[in-house]
Design a protein around this motif. Structure first.
Motif, PDB file in Angstrom:
ATOM      1  N   LEU A 170      29.083 -62.799  57.607  1.00 13.90           N
ATOM      2  CA  LEU A 170      28.017 -62.325  57.824  1.00 13.90           C
ATOM      3  C   LEU A 170      27.715 -64.725  57.953  1.00 13.90           C
ATOM      4  O   LEU A 170      27.287 -65.019  57.292  1.00 13.90           O
ATOM      5  CB  LEU A 170      26.958 -62.277  56.368  1.00 13.90           C
ATOM      6  N   HIS A 183      27.279 -60.506  61.845  1.00 13.59           N
ATOM      7  CA  HIS A 183      27.333 -58.968  60.883  1.00 13.59           C
ATOM      8  C   HIS A 183      27.367 -57.345  61.455  1.00 13.59           C
ATOM      9  O   HIS A 183      27.011 -56.939  62.637  1.00 13.59           O
ATOM     10  CB  HIS A 183      25.463 -59.081  60.246  1.00 13.59           C
ATOM     11  N   TYR A 192      20.998 -60.816  54.708  1.00 11.02           N
ATOM     12  CA  TYR A 192      20.937 -60.894  56.545  1.00 11.02           C
ATOM     13  C   TYR A 192      18.943 -60.283  56.036  1.00 11.02           C
ATOM     14  O   TYR A 192      18.503 -61.307  56.850  1.00 11.02           O
ATOM     15  CB  TYR A 192      20.761 -59.398  56.357  1.00 11.02           C
TER      16      TYR A 192
END
Length: 852
Positions: free
Chosen positions: A705, A680, A667
């Protein structure tokens, strides 16, 4: 010609019925009975005379014994009214007009009492006439003796001079009922040279008037009679008769007598009705049955005792129920059925007063049935249980394949049972022992003829031999005859037949693996990192079997009687990513990179496995990358092990735990590469080794995600895992710069204390405070420095609970106080504690979170 009306041995004895009253002259009697009736004129030598005949209503049918010596009582006395004394001139010299032309007044208005039937035989012929022939005296002759009632010999007259009898004629319209005028007028012609038949004068019996409109008879002379002449029966009533009552035996009975007879019959019936009503009073009406039990004529108490004795056991006896082609049993008492005795006896009713109803009860029975009480729920359940096998869906005709042999499935209609209607029928009919429940049939559409046609024309030829497909380099594929059932099936065509269905994909699934070695698979271009920089491995065009084209004639192939061999058709197959396409992606440099560390051994195993899955992934311009979709399942079968997670808001363990650290690292790498955040989720409480408000958790099948590549060039993900850390690099063409600004922590919250039994499932924790924090991302153009976007995301973390694992004899010890900054709450994420990156039951982000 001679004759006799006396008691001699003549064959013509008893022919005439004569008046025995010596006090009344014959002519006067004739005038009284027939003077006013119209007459027919017959030719005669001697002037005619009236012959007095008694009235039909006054004379009874003559018998043989009565004709010989007629008594005065046998002939009724003619009425005095309307009779005038005969004049001497009338007796001696009758007028010719009387014989030849009767008066119009006599023909028009005859009296009903004056008409009498007269039959006169004609005289014998001049030659050859037998001596035994009787002559009918003409009017004026003196053959009747008024003094002694005995017959005197008639004057002997030559046949040519024999008079003609004049018989009165009464018109039907002028007749009065019962006046005797219904007798027909008989005309007896006088023949010459012929033997006249014997004449019979027949008097109608009393009470049987002659027919009014009978036609005139013409009697011709014939052979001499051989015996006494037959007595002519009087005409009966009917068409042309004297009235509608002439054929009834009581038509001549006095009305008073009829009334008395009818009244007597009615009285007798009334007595019988009252007696029957009195005898049956207080009893069950005659002919009444209850469930086949005869109680008619019984007292109410006896009927009740009999019904109770015979019907009560039936509640406990199984009743056979039939539903279509199936049978079952139901015990009425167990199905909630009972007997409403009061309502049942109300059906019995009282004695009927209608006499016809009472009479009909002698010849038939009246079934009144049983009134049942019912528990609807129990009865419906019993009906459904007993008829479970009766309700089935219709089975359409079909053809199945068993080990390469087509087997026909005979069509069978379905049937349905309505539980509510079936319950009503059972509640009414159970006392009779067997109950047939109503079923509704559901028809099928396939006929036997359509099934046989599909079997003979399609199924049997399809399995007659194998299908062979020839590929390159001598490679062949075979669809064996015993595998045809996987390719060929049938469905109803709506017209009574079966329509074949060919599953081409199933055929490809059988043939394609056999021809795979003859194919060349296409190969995508690859971008590999060698020597610290990306390089392109060229793509390769393949050659594959074009199965839709190869098997486009599959239906016809399965009908072929000869060789079933065909050649496979090949086509060029281009790769998804060609060499040119890979060069245009612009993957040439590292645009971002992020590294995390501090995980335990088990978590490191899972992190490195997942990193290998995503390493080398290319995200083309505009595409979205999904972590869960790219890695696939992460279970023990894929090599993942048990490690730390967050479960129910506290530390726990599960297979695949610790991968949240890889998700957080990826991320942050995409965050600084300028990728667009699609989806997310942060952890439920803060973990100190991750940047606040800039971390992500992951859970297989639940939390994902995702990010999107917003640029015109592609990106390549490079994941490098070691025993102590994990690094993710994003390769591409750098066009933007990204800056992260983390805000101050606010809104602190204190943790709760949780005490659990000591054991493997209990992981102690010192806890940590919760707080709220925000992160702001600023994206600028790498070449110009112009700001492209400015986004702030706010996250609220829950406090980490204080977990105490208490043994049976807990030891007293001092526990360190929780750190205000949360740095000591890293138990699930350190080398000595479980990884807390993946909760089993993920918690929602805190309130106040602002999505990017």
């Amino acid at each position: 010609m001679s004759g006799s009306n006396g008691t001699d041995d003549s064959h013509h004895e008893h022919d005439d019925a004569r008046v025995d009253d010596p006090g009344v002259p014959a002519e006067s009697a004739r005038e009284d009975d027939g003077a006013s009736a119209p007459t027919e004129r017959f030719e005669a030598v001697v002037p005619p005379r009236e012959v007095t005949e008694p009235k039909a209503s006054d004379v009874t049918e003559p018998k043989a014994s009565d004709a010989a010596e007629p008594k005065a009582a046998d002939v009724a006395e003619p009425k005095a009214t309307g009779v005038t004394a005969p004049k001497a001139s009338d007796a001696a010299e009758p007028k010719a007009s009387d014989a030849a032309e009767p008066k119009a007044s006599d023909a028009a208005e005859p009296k009903a009492s004056d008409a009498a039937e007269q039959v006169a035989p004609a005289g014998s012929s001049r030659e050859g006439a037998p001596e035994d022939t009787e002559a009918i005296p003409a009017e004026g002759s003196k053959e009747t003796s008024a003094q002694d009632g005995e017959a005197t010999p008639a004057e002997e007259v030559p046949p040519s001079e024999a008079p003609t009898a004049v018989i009165p004629v009464v018109r039907p319209a002028e007749r009065s009922p019962g006046d005797g005028s219904a007798a027909a007028t008989a005309r007896i012609p006088q023949g010459r040279g012929e033997n006249p038949p014997p004449a019979t004068t027949a008097m109608p019996p009393a009470g049987r008037p002659a027919q009014p409109d009978a036609p005139t008879e013409h009697l011709q002379a014939g052979s001499p009679p051989q015996g006494p002449p037959p007595v002519t029966p009087p005409p009966t009533g009917g068409p042309g008769g004297s009235g509608g009552d002439s054929g009834r035996p009581w038509s001549n009975l006095p009305k008073r007598t009829i009334a008395l007879v009818v009244g007597g019959v009615v009285a007798l019936l009334a007595v019988l009705y009252v007696a029957d009503l009195a005898v049956s009073s207080g009893k069950v009406p005659r002919g009444v049955t209850v469930a086949g039990i005869e109680i008619g004529g019984m007292s109410l108490d006896s009927a009740e005792a009999k019904l109770t004795e015979e019907l009560t056991p039936r509640l406990e006896a199984p009743v056979v129920v039939t539903a279509g082609d199936t049978e079952g049993q139901i015990v009425p008492a167990e199905a909630g059925i009972g007997i409403d005795w009061a309502a049942t006896f109300d059906r019995v009713g009282s004695q009927p007063l209608n006499p016809f109803t009472r009479l009909a009860s002698f010849f038939g029975d009246e079934e009144i049935g049983v009134v049942s009480t019912r528990d609807d729920a129990a009865l419906t359940a019993a009906i459904e249980k007993a008829t479970a096998a009766a309700a089935h869906e219709p089975r359409e005709g079909n053809i199945l394949f068993e080990e390469g042999t087509p087997v026909p499935v005979t069509p069978q209609p379905g049937q349905q049972v309505d539980p509510v209607l079936a319950a009503d029928v059972f509640a009414e009919r159970w006392p009779f022992g067997d109950v047939s429940l109503p079923v509704e049939s559901v028809d099928v559409t396939v006929t036997r003829e359509g099934l046989d046609r599909a079997l003979a024309e399609i199924a049997v030829p399809a399995v007659s031999q194998d299908l062979v497909v020839r590929g390159l380099d001598g490679v062949t594929g075979v669809l064996p005859r015993d595998a045809v059932g996987a390719v060929l099936s049938f469905v109803p065509d709506g017209s009574g037949g079966l329509e074949p269905q060919y599953n081409t994909d199933a055929a490809i699934g059988i043939l394609a693996p056999q021809l795979a070695s003859s194919e060349n698979e296409p190969k995508d271009a690859q971008i590999v990192l060698e020597g610290g920089r990306p390089s392109i491995v060229p793509s390769r065009t393949g050659e594959l079997v074009d199965w839709p084209v190869t098997l486009e004639n599959l239906p016809d192939l399965l009908k072929e009687e000869g060789d079933r061999s065909i050649d496979a058709v090949y086509e060029k197959a281009e790769p998804e990513l060609t060499t040119e396409g890979a060069e245009k992606l612009g993957i040439k440099e590292v645009v971002s990179e992020f590294t995390t560390s501090g995980f335990e051994y088990a978590s490191g195993v899972n992190i490195r496995l997942a990193a290998q899955e995503i390493n080398g992934a290319i995200v083309k311009p505009g595409e979205t990358f999904s972590f869960n979709a790219y890695t696939g399942p992460r279970g023990a079968a894929q090599g993942y092990v048990e490690s730390g997670i967050i479960e129910a808001g506290r530390p726990g363990k599960a297979v695949g735990g610790g991968i949240s650290q890889l998700a957080t690292t990826l991320y942050n790498a995409t965050y600084f590469a300028g990728m667009e955040d699609v989806e997310h989720t942060e952890h439920s409480y803060y973990i100190s080794r991750y940047p606040a408000a800039r971390e992500a958790t992951i859970y297989d099948g639940a939390i994902d995600l995702k990010f999107r590549n917003p640029f015109d060039t592609g990106v390549l993900i490079q994941a490098i895992g070691t025993s102590s850390d994990i690094t993710v690099r994003i390769w591409g063409t750098k066009t933007v710069d990204v800056q992260s600004i983390t805000g101050q922590r606010t809104n602190f919250t204190s943790p709760n204390t949780i005490t659990l039994p000591a054991g493997p499932s209990c992981i102690p924790s010192s806890g940590a405070q919760g707080f709220t924090v925000s992160d702001t991302r600023i994206v600028t153009d790498a070449r110009t420095g112009a700001q492209i976007s400015n986004t702030t995301r706010t996250v609220r973390y829950d406090p980490v609970p204080i977990v105490k694992c208490v043994s049976p004899e807990p030891e007293q010890r001092d526990e360190p106080a929780p750190s205000g900054e949360g740095e000591g709450s890293d138990s699930g994420d350190s080398d000595s504690g479980p990884d807390t990156a993946a909760p089993a039951e993920p918690e929602a982000p805190a309130q106040g979170e602002t999505p990017e």
